[in-house]
Design a protein around this motif. Sequence first.
Motif, PDB file in Angstrom:
ATOM      1  N   PRO A  18       0.818  -1.214   0.000  1.00 55.62           N
ATOM      2  CA  PRO A  18       0.000   0.000   0.000  1.00 55.62           C
ATOM      3  C   PRO A  18       0.853   1.265   0.000  1.00 55.62           C
ATOM      4  O   PRO A  18       0.447   2.273  -0.581  1.00 55.62           O
ATOM      5  CB  PRO A  18      -0.832  -0.109   1.280  1.00 55.62           C
ATOM      6  CG  PRO A  18      -0.235  -1.171   2.086  1.00 55.62           C
ATOM      7  CD  PRO A  18       0.523  -2.059   1.180  1.00 55.62           C
ATOM      8  N   ALA A  22       0.446   4.362  -2.486  1.00 54.30           N
ATOM      9  CA  ALA A  22       0.151   5.704  -1.990  1.00 54.30           C
ATOM     10  C   ALA A  22       1.158   6.701  -2.549  1.00 54.30           C
ATOM     11  O   ALA A  22       0.792   7.794  -2.994  1.00 54.30           O
ATOM     12  CB  ALA A  22       0.187   5.714  -0.465  1.00 54.30           C
ATOM     13  N   SER A  52       3.674  -2.215  -6.827  1.00 55.92           N
ATOM     14  CA  SER A  52       3.002  -2.626  -5.603  1.00 55.92           C
ATOM     15  C   SER A  52       2.828  -4.150  -5.583  1.00 55.92           C
ATOM     16  O   SER A  52       3.006  -4.789  -4.534  1.00 55.92           O
ATOM     17  CB  SER A  52       1.654  -1.914  -5.526  1.00 55.92           C
ATOM     18  OG  SER A  52       1.016  -2.216  -4.334  1.00 55.92           O
ATOM     19  N   VAL A  85      -5.164  -8.729  -1.512  1.00 54.85           N
ATOM     20  CA  VAL A  85      -4.461  -7.538  -2.019  1.00 54.85           C
ATOM     21  C   VAL A  85      -3.989  -7.793  -3.446  1.00 54.85           C
ATOM     22  O   VAL A  85      -4.092  -6.921  -4.322  1.00 54.85           O
ATOM     23  CB  VAL A  85      -3.305  -7.162  -1.079  1.00 54.85           C
ATOM     24  CG1 VAL A  85      -2.438  -6.092  -1.709  1.00 54.85           C
ATOM     25  CG2 VAL A  85      -3.848  -6.664   0.247  1.00 54.85           C
ATOM     26  N   THR A 122      -8.161   2.040  -4.712  1.00 59.53           N
ATOM     27  CA  THR A 122      -7.486   0.756  -4.517  1.00 59.53           C
ATOM     28  C   THR A 122      -6.749   0.733  -3.188  1.00 59.53           C
ATOM     29  O   THR A 122      -6.748  -0.282  -2.486  1.00 59.53           O
ATOM     30  CB  THR A 122      -6.509   0.510  -5.669  1.00 59.53           C
ATOM     31  OG1 THR A 122      -7.180   0.772  -6.885  1.00 59.53           O
ATOM     32  CG2 THR A 122      -6.011  -0.911  -5.668  1.00 59.53           C
ATOM     33  N   LEU A 123      -6.151   1.868  -2.839  1.00 62.42           N
ATOM     34  CA  LEU A 123      -5.447   1.952  -1.553  1.00 62.42           C
ATOM     35  C   LEU A 123      -6.405   1.647  -0.397  1.00 62.42           C
ATOM     36  O   LEU A 123      -6.096   0.846   0.500  1.00 62.42           O
ATOM     37  CB  LEU A 123      -4.846   3.352  -1.406  1.00 62.42           C
ATOM     38  CG  LEU A 123      -4.027   3.608  -0.158  1.00 62.42           C
ATOM     39  CD1 LEU A 123      -2.743   2.829  -0.226  1.00 62.42           C
ATOM     40  CD2 LEU A 123      -3.733   5.094  -0.006  1.00 62.42           C
ATOM     41  N   MET A 126      -7.259  -2.010  -0.293  1.00 59.38           N
ATOM     42  CA  MET A 126      -6.190  -2.873   0.213  1.00 59.38           C
ATOM     43  C   MET A 126      -6.238  -2.927   1.735  1.00 59.38           C
ATOM     44  O   MET A 126      -6.051  -3.984   2.336  1.00 59.38           O
ATOM     45  CB  MET A 126      -4.833  -2.349  -0.252  1.00 59.38           C
ATOM     46  CG  MET A 126      -4.556  -2.636  -1.706  1.00 59.38           C
ATOM     47  SD  MET A 126      -3.220  -1.644  -2.353  1.00 59.38           S
ATOM     48  CE  MET A 126      -1.819  -2.590  -1.863  1.00 59.38           C
ATOM     49  N   PHE A 127      -6.507  -1.774   2.366  1.00 56.51           N
ATOM     50  CA  PHE A 127      -6.583  -1.781   3.831  1.00 56.51           C
ATOM     51  C   PHE A 127      -7.826  -2.512   4.314  1.00 56.51           C
ATOM     52  O   PHE A 127      -7.803  -3.147   5.365  1.00 56.51           O
ATOM     53  CB  PHE A 127      -6.542  -0.352   4.378  1.00 56.51           C
ATOM     54  CG  PHE A 127      -5.160   0.197   4.438  1.00 56.51           C
ATOM     55  CD1 PHE A 127      -4.209  -0.368   5.258  1.00 56.51           C
ATOM     56  CD2 PHE A 127      -4.794   1.265   3.648  1.00 56.51           C
ATOM     57  CE1 PHE A 127      -2.926   0.118   5.305  1.00 56.51           C
ATOM     58  CE2 PHE A 127      -3.503   1.764   3.684  1.00 56.51           C
ATOM     59  CZ  PHE A 127      -2.574   1.190   4.515  1.00 56.51           C
ATOM     60  N   GLY A 140     -10.998   2.233   5.336  1.00 54.16           N
ATOM     61  CA  GLY A 140     -10.660   1.801   3.985  1.00 54.16           C
ATOM     62  C   GLY A 140     -11.886   1.818   3.095  1.00 54.16           C
ATOM     63  O   GLY A 140     -11.847   2.289   1.955  1.00 54.16           O
ATOM     64  N   SER A 144     -12.373   4.145  -0.280  1.00 52.80           N
ATOM     65  CA  SER A 144     -12.694   3.607  -1.603  1.00 52.80           C
ATOM     66  C   SER A 144     -14.058   4.094  -2.054  1.00 52.80           C
ATOM     67  O   SER A 144     -14.255   4.396  -3.232  1.00 52.80           O
ATOM     68  CB  SER A 144     -12.628   2.085  -1.586  1.00 52.80           C
ATOM     69  OG  SER A 144     -13.765   1.540  -0.996  1.00 52.80           O
TER      70      SER A 144
END
Lengths: 489, 167
Positions: A18, A22, A52, A85, A122-123, A126-127, A140, A144
């Motif tokens: 991530p 970022a 990533s 992920v 997407t970040l 991922m979280f 998260g 999103s």
Amino acid sequence: MPIDLSSVNPNLLIILPPGVLAVFALVVLVLDLYSQEKRWLAGLSLVGVLLSLVALWFASRPGAVPPGDYFGRMVTADHFTFYMVAVLLVAAGLVILFSMDWVPRRLPKVQVEYYELVLFATLGMMFMAASRDVTLIYLGLELSSQASYILAGLLRNDPRSNEAALKYFLNGALASAVLLFGLSILYGLTGTTYLPEMLVALGQAPLPLLVTAMVFVIAGFGFKVAAAPFHLWAPDAYEGAPTPVSGFFSMAPKAAAWAAVLRVFLEGLSIPQVMDKWSVLYAVLSASSMLIGNLTALWQTNVKRMMAYSSVSHAGYILVGVAAAARAPEVGAGAVLFYLLSYILTNAGIWAALVALENQGEGTEMADFRGLAQRNPALAWSLLLLFVSLIGIPPTVGFFGKFFLFRAGVQAGYVWLAVLMAINSAISVGYYYAVVRNMFFEKTEKPRLELGSSLQAVVALSVLAVLVVGLGSSPVIQYAEAALGLLGR
Amino acid sequence: MTPVFLVAAALAVAGALGVILSRQPVHSVLALVLNFLGLAALYISMDAEFLGVVQLIIYAGAIMVLFLFVIGLLTARKDPVEREAGEPLPLQRPLSIAAAGTLALLLGGSLLVARFGGRPGVPTGFGTVKEFGRHLLVTHVLPFELTAFVLMVAVVGVIVLVGRKQA
């Protein structure tokens, strides 16, 4: 006085995927201000996603990051995290790839913002997939969702895009509130936001409040994954949103929401008193999503809208696995994880075809597919294969996905649900065939449909993956089933 | 019942009364500032220093300025927004009485529980700046950073959707 930092337990490797994403999102954001030529920034975004993935590969090697929770128990290193992920990054990469020709044509002024928002979304996702703490899962989700609302409204001069953004925003905000309400009741009952501790503390909680909280959480997530009867926003949002964005919606945010569903319910709410209750509720949602999604899709004339209803029905199929996971956790969750991958890989090619039509200035009505076999035989045959995968016919990945869900359903004692899934797969032939009939049996005067290299790449990757992952499904499903084994149960 | 409590509580009540009794919206806002000052003093007297400071900076500082701006912009127009006095909205009084009654019941109930219920109190150090900072920047450092991204996305969204850049 020094602060005690021992509870943080930092690990740079687990945060690297991530982190890379970022950094690239921020770099793209800043470079947007200084560069006249914007196209290479799309490539830079894609490089960010790929790097990533590379970072994820390093982090997921056995022994690289010891399984456990990091950063104040916020990020979890386990197979589940790595698998989800990776799936989300693949989805983001495919979306960026099939948007590269479309965005400069339709969104000339906000090209780079498009990619930034995809990266930020997407970040957040991922979280969502990587955490066992509802604080971070919720944040998260919020990141999103906010990026998604904006993406839906990027076509500012198109009233339908505005409508899509508004409907998505209002429904999404309501869903977030409902979800947060349920989660806050759970926090009030247990005094913790960390799911494994919540599981331990739930034993003493009064059952009526617990069930109330559970229903709110199910409804909140139900909106996010567009399961009937919480799906009403989806058709309008999919139809009105810019086409690549609709493709993005059908792939990534839903996958992340499913990951969160599995985490919250299997790690936080898996005490026997409530497990049966949410299992039955999810089974009911599953049946209604399959039936409503498939039967409504039969009447659609717009392919984007049809795909929206198709995604509602696929949410129903996935729910079979979620309902089954209450009784057979490894098999059920493994089937869900595998199906998410298969759905993303299949959908990428179909949405790439829709984007290709729009690139040539055509619409996404059923009629626009007329004579596609004449105009671009390779694309038409590829689409045929992808629809076959969505229906679930061997030897495609869709068949194996449905097979694993079916097996999980039967093992968990939901035979009626598994049979309903098979019947619905048969119903779905009806609307996919409508597109196929238009492609192969109708004549057209229109010129050849050119795809461009990036769209060709997406369709080729999608077709290849549908065959390869389908025929080589055993390592993937083994990894997916082992993902749950490491959840700390 | 410390003198600080008495003075601060009296300030807060006086401010609250001023909000609903004054005819001019600007006076209401200024009374609300007084109310917030009293509340902040109450928080600080109960060792919730962080809450007190935040109350002052964010509520009395930032949000009240926003209120004043809105009122200034609205009343700058020609037509007055003031509603004729003595003409309440339908059901206004019964509803507000019912709401006030419910609130009083809840407050009284929680007071009784706090006094006699034997529930454990808040942990030591709760509400201090140090404890708050530890939670924000040690255990919750990732969510804290992610919040920055959420705000950033909102900023990008505002610029894209309502900015001058036409799509």
